[in-house]
Design a protein around this motif. Structure first.
Motif, PDB file in Angstrom:
ATOM      1  N   ALA A  89       6.274  12.964 -22.139  1.00  0.00           N
ATOM      2  CA  ALA A  89       5.246  12.245 -21.368  1.00  0.00           C
ATOM      3  C   ALA A  89       3.857  12.756 -21.721  1.00  0.00           C
ATOM      4  N   SER A  90       3.742  14.063 -21.942  1.00  0.00           N
ATOM      5  CA  SER A  90       2.454  14.641 -22.342  1.00  0.00           C
ATOM      6  C   SER A  90       2.024  14.088 -23.699  1.00  0.00           C
ATOM      7  N   ILE A  91       2.948  14.047 -24.645  1.00  0.00           N
ATOM      8  CA  ILE A  91       2.629  13.522 -25.983  1.00  0.00           C
ATOM      9  C   ILE A  91       2.252  12.045 -25.894  1.00  0.00           C
ATOM     10  N   ILE A  92       3.003  11.273 -25.138  1.00  0.00           N
ATOM     11  CA  ILE A  92       2.707   9.845 -24.994  1.00  0.00           C
ATOM     12  C   ILE A  92       1.330   9.639 -24.371  1.00  0.00           C
ATOM     13  N   SER A  93       0.965  10.502 -23.425  1.00  0.00           N
ATOM     14  CA  SER A  93      -0.352  10.355 -22.780  1.00  0.00           C
ATOM     15  C   SER A  93      -1.506  10.527 -23.764  1.00  0.00           C
ATOM     16  N   SER A  94      -1.247  11.201 -24.889  1.00  0.00           N
ATOM     17  CA  SER A  94      -2.310  11.398 -25.881  1.00  0.00           C
ATOM     18  C   SER A  94      -2.694  10.096 -26.575  1.00  0.00           C
ATOM     19  N   PHE A  95      -1.843   9.085 -26.481  1.00  0.00           N
ATOM     20  CA  PHE A  95      -2.140   7.791 -27.092  1.00  0.00           C
ATOM     21  C   PHE A  95      -2.859   6.844 -26.135  1.00  0.00           C
ATOM     22  N   CYS A  96      -3.060   7.279 -24.918  1.00  0.00           N
ATOM     23  CA  CYS A  96      -3.713   6.452 -23.901  1.00  0.00           C
ATOM     24  C   CYS A  96      -5.180   6.901 -23.772  1.00  0.00           C
TER      25      CYS A  96
END
Length: 177
Positions: free
Chosen positions: A91-98
């Motif tokens: 979830a932390s990694i995915i948040s970097s694309f937002c």
């Protein structure tokens, strides 16, 4: 323009003032900090994503020995090792694309990384097997990875380390060796 308004002169004044400051009060000038943050942003994002993903995989691979080293508590911790903590990391990694969340991304990296360390401490604190003592060395490796592998900002690394080491100390005070 007077000589004191020249950028090089201002920089020299700031450097002279900085030499008189104690080390823990040193800060980059706001303009230099902003320039540094902007120029290194893409590089830091790539490093957090790649090394974060590698860290999650390594954390999960170490879960293969939990069944033997922490056999008495494996039923309680497997979901944390294989699903919950890796899910927080992903979830932390995915948040970097937002884009709206990127401003806070380093904080999510530190929170996720600290959660992994606290989880590891919790895993071995539950166990009464002699092999659980090998896990507190892994805690230090996780902290080293967080600070030097991911290269999180020093201030955030200090917070993460302080929380992790306080919890580790609290666990070790009452832990049967």
């Amino acid at each position: 323009d007077s000589m004191t308004d020249h950028p090089a002169s201002r920089l020299e004044q700031e450097l002279a003032a900085a030499e008189k400051q104690p080390w823990f009060k040193l800060r980059l000038l706001p303009a230099l900090e902003q320039s540094f943050q902007s120029s290194t942003f893409d590089q830091r994002m790539r490093r957090y994503r790649v090394f974060g993903a590698l860290g999650i995989v390594v954390f999960m691979l170490y879960g293969l020995i939990d069944k033997y080293y922490l056999a008495d508590v494996y039923g309680r911790i497997w979901m944390w090792r294989w699903l919950i903590l890796p899910g927080i990391g992903v979830a932390s990694i995915i948040s970097s694309f937002c884009p709206p969340l990127r401003r806070w991304y380093e904080y999510t990296v530190v929170i996720a990384g600290t959660a992994f360390v606290l989880g590891l401490i919790w895993f071995f604190s539950l166990s009464r097997m002699p092999t659980a003592q090998h896990y507190y060395g892994g805690v230090m490796l996780c902290l080293v990875f967080l600070m030097f592998g991911l290269r999180i900002p020093f201030r955030l690394a200090c917070y993460s380390s302080m929380v992790s080491l306080l919890y580790l100390g609290w666990v070790l005070v009452d832990w049967p060796f």
